[in-house]
Structure formats: structure tokens, C-alpha cells
Scaffold this active site. Sequence first.
Site, PDB file in Angstrom:
ATOM      1  N   LYS A  34       5.376  79.286 114.126  1.00 42.83           N
ATOM      2  CA  LYS A  34       6.351  80.374 113.980  1.00 42.83           C
ATOM      3  C   LYS A  34       7.223  80.496 115.236  1.00 42.83           C
ATOM      4  CE  LYS A  34       5.602  81.844 109.810  1.00 42.83           C
ATOM      5  NZ  LYS A  34       6.626  81.651 108.763  1.00 42.83           N
ATOM      6  N   ASP A  38       8.046  77.909  93.280  1.00 40.03           N
ATOM      7  CA  ASP A  38       6.824  77.692  94.052  1.00 40.03           C
ATOM      8  C   ASP A  38       6.323  76.298  93.729  1.00 40.03           C
ATOM      9  OD1 ASP A  38       4.780  80.221  95.329  1.00 40.03           O
ATOM     10  OD2 ASP A  38       4.239  78.108  95.442  1.00 40.03           O
ATOM     11  N   ILE A  39       5.315  75.876  94.454  1.00 38.98           N
ATOM     12  CA  ILE A  39       4.794  74.521  94.246  1.00 38.98           C
ATOM     13  C   ILE A  39       4.010  74.431  92.941  1.00 38.98           C
ATOM     14  CG2 ILE A  39       2.663  74.842  95.586  1.00 38.98           C
ATOM     15  CD1 ILE A  39       3.538  71.975  96.817  1.00 38.98           C
ATOM     16  N   ARG A  40       3.551  75.590  92.438  1.00 37.69           N
ATOM     17  CA  ARG A  40       2.930  75.611  91.110  1.00 37.69           C
ATOM     18  C   ARG A  40       3.338  76.867  90.354  1.00 37.69           C
ATOM     19  NH1 ARG A  40      -1.013  76.313  94.908  1.00 37.69           N
ATOM     20  NH2 ARG A  40      -1.282  74.074  95.067  1.00 37.69           N
ATOM     21  N   GLY A  93       8.374  79.756  97.548  1.00 42.36           N
ATOM     22  CA  GLY A  93       7.100  80.448  97.775  1.00 42.36           C
ATOM     23  C   GLY A  93       7.083  81.800  97.095  1.00 42.36           C
ATOM     24  N   TYR A 113      -0.622  78.428 113.538  1.00 41.48           N
ATOM     25  CA  TYR A 113       0.354  79.249 112.813  1.00 41.48           C
ATOM     26  C   TYR A 113       1.357  79.879 113.793  1.00 41.48           C
ATOM     27  CZ  TYR A 113       1.932  83.203 109.888  1.00 41.48           C
ATOM     28  OH  TYR A 113       2.665  84.122 109.200  1.00 41.48           O
ATOM     29  N   GLY A 149       3.705  83.868  96.342  1.00 43.13           N
ATOM     30  CA  GLY A 149       2.840  84.334  97.435  1.00 43.13           C
ATOM     31  C   GLY A 149       2.871  85.848  97.570  1.00 43.13           C
TER      32      GLY A 149
HETATM   33  N1  SER Z   1      -0.668  88.299 108.218  1.00 40.27           N
HETATM   34  C1  SER Z   1      -0.492  87.086 108.955  1.00 40.27           C
HETATM   35  C2  SER Z   1      -1.794  86.440 109.230  1.00 40.27           C
HETATM   36  O1  SER Z   1      -2.779  87.132 109.358  1.00 40.27           O
HETATM   37  C3  SER Z   1       0.202  87.372 110.238  1.00 40.27           C
HETATM   38  O2  SER Z   1       1.519  86.990 110.105  1.00 40.27           O
HETATM   39  O3  SER Z   1      -1.831  85.252 109.364  1.00 40.27           O
END
Ligand code: SER
Length: 321
Positions: free
Chosen positions: A151, A39-41, A13, A147, A16
Site C-alpha cells: 500500500k 470480480d475474478i469470480r 473487486g 500488505y 469484496g
Molecule cells: N482492514 C485492513 C486489514 O486489517 C486494514 O486495511 O488488513
Amino acid sequence: MRKTMKRGILILGACGQIGTELTQALRKRFGNERVVASDIRKGSGQLLNDGPFEIVDAMDYASIEDVVFRYNVDTVYLMAAMLSAVAEKFPEKAWNLNMNSLFNVLNLAKEGKITRVFWPSSIAVFGPSTPSIDTPQVTVMEPTTVYGISKQTGERWCEYYNKRFGVDVRSIRYPGLISHTTEPGGGTTDYAVEIYHRALKHGNYRCFLNGGTTLPMMFMTDAIRATIGIMDADPDNITIRSSYNLAGISFDPEEITASIQKHIPDFEISYEPDFRQEIADTWPQSIDDSTAQKDWGWKNKFSLDDITQVMLKNLKPRYEE
Ligand code: SER
């Protein structure tokens, strides 16, 4: 020329928001050839030209393993992930990416193919039942986003792999990150980057969060220093193998507006909260990072006004006629 025995460092990654600056920082420190960006691209020219670059899908164990062998990699930074706002739109895809990539890297370490792992966690591990001011290292965690759930689960697996298999995995709960090098990719804290671009380009910004939404934030320079700092630390000092709280600064859209207005007095903000407001409302306002300070000497440097100054200075040339 003498052959060096130094082992490689792999960033998954690398294109990013964090990966780009992390790759640059690691190359500066360890030499371009030792640090493999992936990265994937294909990414930007600089990442491709300064040192090795490989196309790697972090969900594909074999393709990571292949790069690990070819470059004799011993440390992997897993920066590929789907962030909070996008993950709400693609829950299953987010879960698969965020979890499978972590298992791939943890398993490479468990099998002894690599020796160290860095994996980022987030303030998104916290939820509405968490104390939101000075959120402690150990506290109630009931995340309500895909998300955040990924995590939090990831943190449990990191600790498990450390305790059960001795894997040297280290992690930080990043706050919202602000940088001028690479745009953020679909998070709830992205407004704090967009606002600088809009201030320079249009002189106004329609914010997707309410004016009083205080969130923990940090400048990328500090975040990279924290990442390298935790990886440099003596393993015996790393007492937390889930993920460390990391505090930078806390502000709301009104405060960042006031900071920008010190440079661009006519800058105007309006508010049109969308679904990201609901996410932000479940996250802490400020973080207690005393454990990170004690264990590996962490201390944030950039204030909000410092960040504003550096952001405007670096972004300005892009918007000049
Ligand atoms: N910056 C991130 C988000 O907004 C938080 O880890 O998803």
C-alpha cells in the site's frame, strides 16, 4: 429511446467487503446500467442481477481494457486486494496482486483510456516508528507487513502518476471497516465484524487480539460516503495524490464488548492473540484526518454505539431459529 452519452463506471473487486456496498451505492446514484461490477469470480445474486457484471482478473490488463471499451468506462474503482493477515501467508502473491492491478489501472489512465481512478490505501502504511496517536497525514512510514509495504508503494506510484502524467487518481487510507452486508476478507481488523456474529450466534467470542488493542475503525456507511465524497470533489481541492488519512472512531476489544453488552448483557469475550496481534501492534491507534476535512469536507458520523446498534439489528434475523 434517446441514447445516453454518459460513460460507465467499473468496480474491480466488486464482490469484496467494500466493493459490494460501493457497487450498490454507485448504482443507486448513477443508475444500474452505468455501473459495471466485476470480480475474478461470480458474486452474489444482487450484484449479478441489478446491473452489468463481468468476470475480470485485475492482474490482466487486456481483460480490464476490454470491459473499459465495451462499457465506455471513464472511472475505475480498484477494490481488489489481498489484505494484511492473508498477505503474510502469501507474500509474493499479495505483492503481485496489489501492485500489478494498480499498474494496470494507472496505465489505462495514463494512456487516456479512462479519466479517473479510485484506489484504496490503508492504515497499514504506517509502522512501529510512526506516532501512533493522532497519526499525522505526513509522517514516518516504515510498514512491516507485506500488505502495508504494497500500500505504501502504491501510494508513491499514485502520486508519481499524478505529478508525472496528470492521472486523476484519488485515494483514502481506510481504517478497519465494519459492515453487515459482506464479510471482510482476511484482515487484522476483522475481529470487529466477527464479534457481532459470534455475540448473536454463541453469546461469546474468542478474540485474536488482546483486550487493550486500540485500532482505528469505521462503519461501512461512512467509508462509502467518504469514497464517493472524495470522487465528487473538485480536482483542484485534492492536494494529496498519495492517499488521505481518514479517521472514524478508535476502540479496543474491551470497548466493543461493553458496547455489545448494552444489548446482550451475557455476552462474554476471551482473548487468544495470534500472529495478527503483532500486526495490530505496529498500526496507529488514532488518525488525524484534518487534511481530508479541509480539502473535501470529510466528517465521520457513526459512533461505536451507533455501529453496534445497526450491526446487531441487521445481523439478528440470520441467527434467529
Ligand atoms: N482492514 C485492513 C486489514 O486489517 C486494514 O486495511 O488488513
